[in-house]
Scaffold this active site. Sequence first.
Site, PDB file in Angstrom:
ATOM      1  N   CYS A  16       3.573  -1.062  -1.032  1.00  0.00           N
ATOM      2  CA  CYS A  16       3.482  -2.400  -1.285  1.00  0.00           C
ATOM      3  C   CYS A  16       4.903  -2.897  -0.548  1.00  0.00           C
ATOM      4  O   CYS A  16       5.321  -2.210  -0.039  1.00  0.00           O
ATOM      5  CB  CYS A  16       3.592  -2.720  -2.558  1.00  0.00           C
ATOM      6  SG  CYS A  16       2.600  -4.324  -2.767  1.00  0.00           S
ATOM      7  N   CYS A  95      -0.737  -4.396  -2.089  1.00  0.00           N
ATOM      8  CA  CYS A  95      -0.377  -5.471  -1.504  1.00  0.00           C
ATOM      9  C   CYS A  95      -2.079  -6.337  -1.550  1.00  0.00           C
ATOM     10  O   CYS A  95      -2.822  -5.708  -1.425  1.00  0.00           O
ATOM     11  CB  CYS A  95       0.596  -5.698  -0.775  1.00  0.00           C
ATOM     12  SG  CYS A  95       0.053  -4.848   0.788  1.00  0.00           S
ATOM     13  N   CYS A 103       0.783  -6.538   4.371  1.00  0.00           N
ATOM     14  CA  CYS A 103       0.782  -5.066   3.808  1.00  0.00           C
ATOM     15  C   CYS A 103       1.339  -4.200   4.744  1.00  0.00           C
ATOM     16  O   CYS A 103       0.947  -4.153   6.037  1.00  0.00           O
ATOM     17  CB  CYS A 103      -0.504  -4.938   3.820  1.00  0.00           C
ATOM     18  SG  CYS A 103      -1.348  -5.771   2.009  1.00  0.00           S
TER      19      CYS A 103
END
Length: 179
Positions: A16, A95, A103
Site C-alpha cells: 500500500c 490501496c 497504488c
Amino acid sequence: MLHPEKKKPFNVLFLCTGNSARSILAESIMNRVGAGKFKAYSAGSMPAGKVNPYAITLLQKLNYPTDQLRSKPWDEFAAPNNPEAPELDFVFTVCDNAAGEVCPIWPGQPMSAHWGLPDPAAALGSEAEKTLAFADAYRMLNNRISIFVNLPITSLDTLSLQKRLDDIGKTQGEPAGTE
C-alpha cells in the site's frame, strides 16, 4: 503454474502507500490464516513510519501478535536493493484506486493482483466510526485472504490462477452488523 516442490511456504507481500493500516492488517491475517502454507509481509511505497494505533488495537483485541509489526519501505523486498529479501510468489496491492490513491506497481515475476479497499486510516468521525472503519477493512481482508489460502494454487495454470486472484479483489466480505 506454481509447483509445491519449488518452496514452501509461498511468500506474499501486501503493498500500500503508507503501510500503516490495510497492508499491516493483511500481513497479520495471512500469517494466521495461511500459517504453514504462506508467509506474509507488508510494505509501502511511501511508508508512514509507524503502524496506525487503531490497527494495533484491533489486532490486539483479536489476539494477534503486534510486537513485530512496523511500517517499512518496499525497498526491503526488492532483491536488487536487498539480497536478503525473500523471493516473492504473490504481491497484492490493497490501496483504493477509487479514492484517487496511487497504488504501487511491483516489478518482477511474482503473481500479482489489486485487492483495493477504502483506507480506514482516512476515516473521519467519532472513535466508534473510526473503529468501525478498521473493523470493516479487517472483515474484507479476512474474507479475501480466506478465499485465497483455500485455492488449489499448485493445480491451477497461471491464467486460471490470475483470474481467481483478480476475482478475489472484487469480493467485499460481509458488511458490518450482519454477523
